[in-house]
Enzyme design. Structure first.
Site, PDB file in Angstrom:
ATOM      1  N   HIS A 188      31.579  -0.517  24.870  1.00 49.77           N
ATOM      2  CA  HIS A 188      31.922  -1.936  24.731  1.00 49.77           C
ATOM      3  C   HIS A 188      30.836  -2.596  23.903  1.00 49.77           C
ATOM      4  O   HIS A 188      29.664  -2.584  24.261  1.00 49.77           O
ATOM      5  CB  HIS A 188      32.027  -2.617  26.093  1.00 49.77           C
ATOM      6  CG  HIS A 188      32.383  -4.070  25.989  1.00 49.77           C
ATOM      7  ND1 HIS A 188      33.686  -4.519  25.907  1.00 49.77           N
ATOM      8  CD2 HIS A 188      31.596  -5.178  25.930  1.00 49.77           C
ATOM      9  CE1 HIS A 188      33.704  -5.834  25.811  1.00 49.77           C
ATOM     10  NE2 HIS A 188      32.443  -6.260  25.832  1.00 49.77           N
ATOM     11  N   CYS A 189      31.237  -3.155  22.768  1.00 50.37           N
ATOM     12  CA  CYS A 189      30.278  -3.769  21.845  1.00 50.37           C
ATOM     13  C   CYS A 189      30.320  -5.284  22.018  1.00 50.37           C
ATOM     14  O   CYS A 189      31.346  -5.913  21.728  1.00 50.37           O
ATOM     15  CB  CYS A 189      30.608  -3.378  20.405  1.00 50.37           C
ATOM     16  SG  CYS A 189      29.471  -4.105  19.196  1.00 50.37           S
ATOM     17  N   PRO A 190      29.246  -5.918  22.480  1.00 55.35           N
ATOM     18  CA  PRO A 190      29.265  -7.369  22.670  1.00 55.35           C
ATOM     19  C   PRO A 190      29.335  -8.146  21.357  1.00 55.35           C
ATOM     20  O   PRO A 190      29.800  -9.276  21.332  1.00 55.35           O
ATOM     21  CB  PRO A 190      27.950  -7.643  23.414  1.00 55.35           C
ATOM     22  CG  PRO A 190      27.066  -6.501  23.060  1.00 55.35           C
ATOM     23  CD  PRO A 190      27.967  -5.315  22.897  1.00 55.35           C
ATOM     24  N   GLY A 193      32.784  -8.408  20.647  1.00 58.60           N
ATOM     25  CA  GLY A 193      33.490  -8.937  21.807  1.00 58.60           C
ATOM     26  C   GLY A 193      34.659  -8.089  22.235  1.00 58.60           C
ATOM     27  O   GLY A 193      35.628  -8.609  22.794  1.00 58.60           O
ATOM     28  N   ASN A 194      34.581  -6.799  22.005  1.00 54.86           N
ATOM     29  CA  ASN A 194      35.711  -5.918  22.261  1.00 54.86           C
ATOM     30  C   ASN A 194      35.190  -4.510  22.510  1.00 54.86           C
ATOM     31  O   ASN A 194      34.051  -4.179  22.174  1.00 54.86           O
ATOM     32  CB  ASN A 194      36.660  -5.932  21.061  1.00 54.86           C
ATOM     33  CG  ASN A 194      38.023  -5.358  21.382  1.00 54.86           C
ATOM     34  OD1 ASN A 194      38.331  -5.068  22.534  1.00 54.86           O
ATOM     35  ND2 ASN A 194      38.848  -5.181  20.369  1.00 54.86           N
TER      36      ASN A 194
END
Length: 352
Positions: A188-190, A193-194
């Site tokens: 999950h890559c902040p 945002g996805n």
């Protein structure tokens, strides 16, 4: 109930973890329903995790749920807004600071570099939007909960996601930030945002590639433009170093030149300050993303994702390294493999 019930009672359970040797008799075993096929299975009274002998589904009991994902989603949206703002500022500031200098050198040079900047900006923004705003990869629907519909081994190693209330395949993971299960989840890559999963992994890699190329291009052009508008320096010529081998004298001349360069920075115009900022920002961001891109490509090269790599750390599983994994990952035509060396051609693929 005749055949289904008997089949359920005859199917043995397989405990997969948390099982100890107990001297309990068979009378202490308990019966429960398998969530996958609905059959009755007999399990040990001490087993919290068991596997159905008919459909292969794994049941985990006493799962603690935590559905508070509003804060995570809010933080993800903030990160996305910050990243988009930074990218737009980077593009606009670069056009304002760089291209007047480039056009003053040559009109053809200015048009050429402006075309490159437009292409890189479109590629970076489009790949970012695709990886950030499209679903990361929804697992396919599968029949479950009914014995006649679920065949033998039909849910092999599937678990039940208590958050999504549906089956979860071995290659899917539930993301508590997104609140959904993601097929072939990498991480999950902040910043987007996805999650990075089966549906947007390729877009994410293309975003990293375009960003690394863009930051390298900006670092080169900003340094070249800054040299043209930098205030004149008052320093001793480096030609004085010729014929001298005294380290103290060489260090003194270099020190004078560096101090003169720094003193001249006080007289920089606003355009020069922006050029310095763009150079530092592009160099630092490009270096960090280059490391991330190399890590991602190394996982694809061995046919894994980041999460599958973590799960295989303690196992003896050995994955075959193959450049064909990269070819299949990026979706190149099959004929491309003809031009690869023979030791690259294998049946190993990046499982999605």
């Amino acid at each position: 109930m005749d055949f289904a019930s008997s089949a359920g009672r005859s199917s043995d359970y397989d405990a997969v973890e948390g099982e100890e040797d107990h001297s309990a008799s068979a009378s202490e075993d308990r019966e429960t329903n398998c969530w996958g096929c609905g059959l009755r299975v007999s399990v040990s009274a001490y087993a919290t995790v068991f596997k159905c002998g008919w459909c292969g589904a794994i049941t985990k009991e006493h799962v603690v749920k935590n559905d508070n994902i509003r804060l995570r989603r809010w933080l993800d949206r903030c990160f996305v807004i910050i990243v988009i703002t930074f990218m737009l500022f980077f593009i606009c500031a670069g056009v304002w600071a760089i291209y007047p200098v480039v056009f003053s050198i040559s009109y053809f040079c200015g048009v050429f570099h402006l075309s490159i900047a437009v292409i890189l900006s479109i590629c970076t923004l489009s790949s970012f939007c695709l990886s950030a705003f499209q679903p990361a990869g929804v697992p396919p629907m599968i029949v479950w909960g009914s014995y006649p519909a679920v065949g033998q081994g039909g849910l092999e190693n599937y678990t039940f996601c208590h958050y999504c209330s549906k089956p979860k395949s071995p290659v899917a993971h539930h993301c508590r930030s997104c609140g959904t299960c993601v097929l072939d989840m990498d991480h999950h890559c902040p910043f987007i945002g996805n999650c990075v999963g089966a549906a947007n992994h390729r877009c994410f890699i293309l975003f990293l590639i375009s960003t690394v190329i863009s930051t390298l291009y900006v670092a080169i052009v900003t340094s070249y433009s800054a040299l043209h508008i930098w205030p004149p320096l008052e320093h001793r010529s480096l030609n004085q170093l010729t014929g001298f081998a005294n380290p103290e004298f060489i260090f003194g001349v270099l020190k004078d030149n560096i101090l003169s360069f720094l003193r001249s920075a006080v007289f920089l115009s606003a355009r020069g300050v922006v050029l310095v900022y763009l150079f530092i920002a592009s160099f630092s961001v490009g270096t960090g993303l280059s490391v991330l891109l190399w890590q991602q490509l190394s996982y694809i090269y061995v046919g894994k994702t980041y999460l599958s790599h973590l799960s295989a750390v303690d196992s003896d599983e050995v994955m075959e390294r193959d450049c064909q994994n990269l070819v299949r990952f990026f979706g190149f035509p099959y004929k491309t493999a003809v031009y690869l060396p023979s030791y690259w051609k294998s049946r190993k693929a990046h499982k999605r």
